[in-house]
Design a protein around this motif. Structure first.
Motif, short mmCIF file in Angstrom:
data_model
loop_
_atom_site.label_atom_id
_atom_site.label_comp_id
_atom_site.label_asym_id
_atom_site.label_seq_id
_atom_site.Cartn_x
_atom_site.Cartn_y
_atom_site.Cartn_z
N ASP A 250 83.03 2.15 33.86
CA ASP A 250 84.05 1.57 32.96
C ASP A 250 84.50 2.56 31.89
O ASP A 250 85.09 2.18 30.89
CB ASP A 250 83.51 0.29 32.32
N TRP A 251 84.12 3.84 32.05
CA TRP A 251 84.52 4.84 31.05
C TRP A 251 86.00 5.16 31.21
O TRP A 251 86.46 5.51 32.31
CB TRP A 251 83.68 6.10 31.21
N ASP A 252 86.76 5.07 30.16
CA ASP A 252 88.19 5.36 30.15
C ASP A 252 88.41 6.62 29.31
O ASP A 252 88.23 6.59 28.08
CB ASP A 252 88.96 4.17 29.56
N ASP A 253 88.79 7.75 29.99
CA ASP A 253 88.93 9.00 29.26
C ASP A 253 89.99 8.91 28.17
O ASP A 253 89.85 9.52 27.10
CB ASP A 253 89.28 10.13 30.23
N GLU A 254 91.06 8.13 28.45
CA GLU A 254 92.12 8.02 27.46
C GLU A 254 91.65 7.23 26.24
O GLU A 254 91.99 7.55 25.11
CB GLU A 254 93.36 7.36 28.09
#
Length: 410
Positions: A250-254
């Protein structure tokens, strides 16, 4: 016969020369006529009361007891002045901390004739201070302080005092040969030379002010090995990214930024490199500063001597009162002082028995109070149960509740 006659003459002369300068056993209420309370301003002073205490071996053997908590105590008396020149000085008294003291003094101060009893306070000049001092678990010592050249000097030895609730005798003997002895309950606990055990005089030797360590003096026992070099593979980082870590699904780079794995200790890290130590070939040992005779030192053959003594006092602070002082003695007769406390062991044994009986009685009284409390609680429970028994019965009739009194029926 001549030898025996000489012994008789010597004993007679000794008896004549030996003196008791003060002996105070607080035998009756007239003691207050001789002792003076300080009226020094700025202190809240407590009072002494004459008593044998809560437990005792002999009810008639009474001393004076501190009677008020968190108070200063300042009480003194004077007597005919004398000099200790050429004779022993014996200061002796008994102390009973029957309150199981947590913080407070139990010592006496010996004064010359300059003492103003009504103005006595903590800074009043004195000649000797002697006796037990207790404050918490860290301070349980016998103070022995000597005034020399108007400077109070504490003994440089640690003498432990008694910290139980029974009577103990403290004895200080200062002799004309410049030696001393401290006794507790008539047994020696410390002794030595005045000059050695107090800093009463300047030191005999001092470091030579003209001497200094040579610049080429090498006092390093070991040195780094100049031939030793750091291995090429030595340097490794202390922490590295965890190779087993993965970016969460669930990691969102943005939103969360660029993901980086957590750091862990590097198993290959060897720490800071230092060359091994080897024996120093130039080592000369530890440099010792040479000493010379101290020009300010001069021996004092009569260091023991007190030119004038004529007062004694209790100048104390106590958090918890209850200390009993008794059998105050100032003499030059060591044997007389020993005889004055000859019955001390029997007194202590009597106090132990009396304390045990008192403790048992208090436990029984406390147990009786608990039993009475339990009985009262049982009675309250019985009353509550009886009240429940008297609740009118409840009968269910055709789905409705109908209440009937116990007496009178339906």
């Amino acid at each position: 016969m001549k030898y025996f006659a000489a012994l008789v003459v010597f004993a007679y002369l000794y008896a004549v020369q030996a003196s008791v300068y003060l002996e105070e056993n607080f035998d009756d209420d007239t003691w207050e006529k001789n002792w003076v309370y300080s009226k020094h301003p700025g202190k809240e002073f407590g009072k002494f009361v004459r008593t044998a205490g809560k437990f005792f071996s002999d009810e008639e053997n009474k001393g004076i007891q501190t009677s008020e908590d968190a108070r200063f105590y300042a009480l003194s008396r004077k007597f005919a002045p004398f000099s200790t020149e050429g004779k022993d000085l014996v200061v002796q008294f008994t102390v009973k901390h029957e309150q199981n003291i947590d913080c407070g003094g139990g010592y006496v101060k010996v004064f010359d004739c300059s003492l103003n009893s009504e103005e006595m306070h903590g800074d009043s000049p004195y000649r000797l201070m002697f006796g037990p001092d207790i404050c918490g678990p860290g301070t349980k010592k016998v103070h022995v302080i000597i005034n020399h050249n108007e400077k109070n000097v504490l003994i440089n030895k640690d003498i432990r005092c008694k910290d139980d609730v029974y009577t103990h005798a403290y004895t200080l003997i200062v002799r004309p040969d410049n030696t001393y002895e401290v006794q507790i309950d008539g047994e020696k606990v410390e002794s030595g030379e005045l000059e050695a055990d107090w800093d009463l005089l300047p030191p005999k030797k001092i470091k030579d002010p003209e001497a200094s360590k040579p610049e080429d003096w090498d006092d390093r026992a070991t040195i780094p090995d100049p031939e030793d070099t750091k291995p090429e593979d030595w340097d490794r980082p202390e922490h590295i990214p965890d190779p087993d870590a993965t970016k969460p699904d669930d990691w969102d780079d943005e939103m969360d930024g660029e993901w980086e794995p957590p750091m862990i200790d590097n198993p290959e890290y060897k720490g800071e490199w230092k060359p091994k130590q080897i024996d120093n070939p130039a080592y000369k040992g530890s440099w010792v500063h040479p000493e010379i005779d101290n020009p300010e030192y001069s021996p004092v053959p009569d260091l023991y001597k007190q030119p004038e003594i004529c007062g004694i006092g209790f100048d104390l602070w106590q958090v918890k009162s209850g200390t009993i002082f008794d059998h105050v003695l100032i003499t030059d007769d060591v044997e007389y002082a020993q005889k004055a406390i000859a019955g001390l062991k029997d007194q202590q044994e009597g106090e132990r028995k009396a304390k045990e009986a008192l403790d048992n009685a208090e436990r029984e009284a406390a147990g009786g109070d608990e039993d009475k409390k339990d009985d009262e609680e049982d009675e309250d429970d019985d009353e509550e149960e009886g009240a429940e028994d008297n609740v009118p019965p409840v009968h269910e009739v055709s789905g409705n509740l109908s209440i009937f009194a116990v007496s009178g029926g339906a």
